[in-house]
Every structure is written in structure tokens, then in C-alpha cells.
Design a protein around this motif. Structure first.
Motif, short mmCIF file in Angstrom:
data_model
loop_
_atom_site.label_atom_id
_atom_site.label_comp_id
_atom_site.label_asym_id
_atom_site.label_seq_id
_atom_site.Cartn_x
_atom_site.Cartn_y
_atom_site.Cartn_z
N SER A 2 0.67 -1.27 -0.09
CA SER A 2 0.10 0.00 0.08
C SER A 2 0.78 1.16 -0.02
CB SER A 2 -0.88 -0.07 1.29
OG SER A 2 -0.36 0.03 2.34
N LYS A 3 0.36 2.46 -0.25
CA LYS A 3 1.05 3.56 -0.05
C LYS A 3 1.80 3.90 1.08
CE LYS A 3 0.12 8.43 -1.36
NZ LYS A 3 0.76 9.30 -0.25
N LEU A 4 2.92 4.55 0.92
CA LEU A 4 3.59 4.71 2.23
C LEU A 4 3.26 6.28 2.91
CD1 LEU A 4 7.12 3.54 0.96
CD2 LEU A 4 5.55 2.29 2.65
N ASN A 5 3.32 6.29 4.05
CA ASN A 5 3.02 7.43 4.96
C ASN A 5 3.85 8.54 4.62
OD1 ASN A 5 0.83 6.34 6.19
ND2 ASN A 5 1.97 5.45 7.58
N CYS A 6 5.30 8.35 4.17
CA CYS A 6 6.29 9.25 4.13
C CYS A 6 7.27 8.95 2.68
CB CYS A 6 7.17 9.14 5.33
SG CYS A 6 6.59 9.49 7.07
N SER A 7 7.98 9.98 2.57
CA SER A 7 8.84 9.93 1.57
C SER A 7 10.42 10.66 1.91
CB SER A 7 8.43 10.94 0.53
OG SER A 7 7.25 10.49 -0.22
N PRO A 8 11.33 10.22 1.45
CA PRO A 8 12.72 10.80 1.75
C PRO A 8 12.55 12.37 1.98
CG PRO A 8 12.97 9.06 0.04
CD PRO A 8 11.49 9.36 0.16
N VAL A 29 12.63 12.07 7.77
CA VAL A 29 12.72 10.83 7.01
C VAL A 29 13.81 10.71 6.12
CG1 VAL A 29 11.68 9.28 5.49
CG2 VAL A 29 10.38 10.64 7.04
N VAL A 30 14.90 9.96 6.14
CA VAL A 30 16.30 10.17 5.54
C VAL A 30 16.33 9.01 4.37
CG1 VAL A 30 18.67 9.61 5.42
CG2 VAL A 30 17.61 10.61 7.62
N GLU A 31 15.94 7.98 4.25
CA GLU A 31 15.90 7.01 3.31
C GLU A 31 15.13 5.67 3.80
OE1 GLU A 31 19.26 4.77 2.47
OE2 GLU A 31 20.41 5.32 4.24
N TYR A 32 14.65 5.23 2.53
CA TYR A 32 13.96 3.88 2.85
C TYR A 32 14.63 2.73 2.89
CZ TYR A 32 10.47 0.32 1.64
OH TYR A 32 9.75 -1.05 1.76
N LEU A 33 14.48 1.72 4.09
CA LEU A 33 15.15 0.56 4.30
C LEU A 33 14.94 -0.62 3.72
CD1 LEU A 33 16.50 1.71 7.98
CD2 LEU A 33 17.79 2.14 5.89
N GLY A 34 13.60 -0.67 3.33
CA GLY A 34 13.09 -1.82 2.97
C GLY A 34 12.15 -2.49 3.87
N LEU A 35 11.80 -3.81 3.75
CA LEU A 35 11.08 -4.44 4.70
C LEU A 35 11.59 -5.10 5.93
CD1 LEU A 35 8.55 -5.99 2.04
CD2 LEU A 35 8.04 -4.16 3.26
N LYS A 36 11.23 -4.93 7.02
CA LYS A 36 12.00 -5.51 8.01
C LYS A 36 11.01 -6.02 9.06
CE LYS A 36 15.81 -3.16 7.05
NZ LYS A 36 16.94 -3.93 6.53
N ASP A 37 11.58 -7.05 9.75
CA ASP A 37 10.46 -7.66 10.75
C ASP A 37 10.77 -6.99 11.88
OD1 ASP A 37 9.15 -9.41 12.33
OD2 ASP A 37 10.65 -11.04 12.21
N PRO A 46 7.26 -1.93 5.97
CA PRO A 46 8.12 -1.00 5.49
C PRO A 46 8.95 -0.09 6.28
CG PRO A 46 5.98 -0.87 4.36
CD PRO A 46 5.89 -1.75 5.56
N THR A 47 10.18 0.19 6.19
CA THR A 47 10.85 0.88 7.42
C THR A 47 11.77 1.90 6.85
OG1 THR A 47 11.01 -1.08 8.63
CG2 THR A 47 12.74 0.36 9.31
N TRP A 48 11.95 3.04 7.47
CA TRP A 48 12.54 4.12 6.98
C TRP A 48 13.84 4.44 8.34
CZ3 TRP A 48 11.35 6.57 2.80
CH2 TRP A 48 10.21 6.51 2.02
N GLU A 49 14.91 5.02 7.71
CA GLU A 49 15.91 5.54 8.75
C GLU A 49 15.39 7.00 8.89
OE1 GLU A 49 19.61 5.91 10.59
OE2 GLU A 49 18.76 4.14 9.55
N VAL A 50 15.47 7.41 10.06
CA VAL A 50 14.99 8.80 10.29
C VAL A 50 16.17 9.51 11.63
CG1 VAL A 50 12.38 8.31 10.32
CG2 VAL A 50 13.76 8.19 12.36
N GLU A 51 15.89 10.66 11.46
CA GLU A 51 17.01 11.54 12.25
C GLU A 51 16.02 12.43 13.48
OE1 GLU A 51 19.24 13.81 9.56
OE2 GLU A 51 20.55 12.18 9.29
N ILE A 52 16.25 12.55 14.32
CA ILE A 52 15.63 13.49 15.33
C ILE A 52 15.89 14.58 14.98
CG2 ILE A 52 15.41 14.07 18.10
CD1 ILE A 52 14.12 11.49 17.47
N GLN A 53 14.86 15.45 15.27
CA GLN A 53 15.00 17.04 14.66
C GLN A 53 14.56 17.85 16.05
OE1 GLN A 53 15.85 18.13 11.34
NE2 GLN A 53 16.19 15.87 11.69
N VAL A 54 14.58 17.28 17.19
CA VAL A 54 14.24 18.26 18.43
C VAL A 54 15.41 17.99 19.34
CG1 VAL A 54 12.60 18.87 20.14
CG2 VAL A 54 11.61 18.07 18.05
N GLU A 55 15.99 19.01 19.80
CA GLU A 55 17.17 19.00 20.46
C GLU A 55 16.74 18.30 21.83
OE1 GLU A 55 19.97 22.17 22.90
OE2 GLU A 55 19.09 22.81 20.76
#
Length: 122
Positions: A2-8, A29-37, A46-55
Motif C-alpha cells: 500500500s501507499k507509504l506514509n512518508c517520503s525521503p 525521514v532520511v531513506e527507505y530501508l526496505g521491509l523489516k521484521d 516498510p521501514t525508514w531511517e530517520v533523524e531526530i529534529q528536536v534537541e
């Protein structure tokens, strides 16, 4: 799939986490990592690499029974919702400093740290 919630490049907020402590981090949202268990579903997610944006915020993962914090890491797409900037505004122009109230010690009062389980690695 199905359609993903986010994009890079999207800003997103964490939702639908197993523990209430997972909710509310603002991430890029940095990059798509593929399907993870992740162990929260019978199928890989579906899994994303993300970076925290709040100090003063971190991703908190449990790995082999130990807590581990990080400013970046994997998050399932089902636990993210894109934050749409106002029309005609680039994501880079969005000021996050006024989204939440700061406590006297500078910590955020509205959001809580994320706590995810690391994806299972075969």
C-alpha cells in the motif's frame, strides 16, 4: 504494498507505537530501508531511517533486553505520519522551535521519547 506514509526528506511525527513513551518525536525521514521484521506484525513492515529534529530527544531502542538511545535509526512506516508544511513553504523553512513548550530545564513538555524495538536480524 500500500501507499507509504512518508517520503525521503519529509518531516514526520511518531504515532501508533507499542508503548506510549514512543509517541510524539519529530523526525526527518532520511531513506527507505526496505521491509523489516519488527515483531509487531506477522509480516515484514516498510521501514525508514530517520533523524531526530528536536534537541534533547532521542530514539530509544531495546536490543537483547538492553535500552539503547540514538539520534537516528530505523522506524516502521506505520509509526510515522508526515507533517505537511503550509502551502508554498519548503520543509527547510519550517521552524520547529515553537511547536512545543519548554520546561524550566529546557526539556520538552509535550512530547515523550521514542522507544522502538530494533528490527529482528536473521
Amino acid at each position: 504494498m500500500s501507499k507509504l506514509n512518508c517520503s525521503p526528506g519529509d518531516l514526520a511525527i511518531t504515532v501508533n507505537c507499542i508503548c506510549p513513551e514512543n509517541l510524539g518525536n519529530i523526525v526527518k525521514v532520511v531513506e527507505y530501508l526496505g521491509l523489516k521484521d519488527w515483531g509487531m506484525s506477522d509480516e515484514s513492515l516498510p521501514t525508514w531511517e530517520v533523524e531526530i529534529q528536536v534537541e534533547n530527544r532521542w530514539l530509544l531502542y531495546e536490543l537483547d533486553g538492553y535500552a539503547q538511545t540514538s539520534k537516528s535509526g530505523p522506524v516502521p512506516d506505520r509509526c510515522l505520519r508526515r507533517i505537511a508544511p503550509p502551502d508554498l513553504m519548503d520543509v527547510d523553512e519550517v521552524d520547529l522551535s515553537n511547536l512545543f513548550d519548554n520546561d524550566s530545564d529546557g526539556s520538552l513538555m509535550v512530547v515523550r521519547p521514542i522507544h522502538f524495538l530494533r528490527p529482528n536480524h536473521p
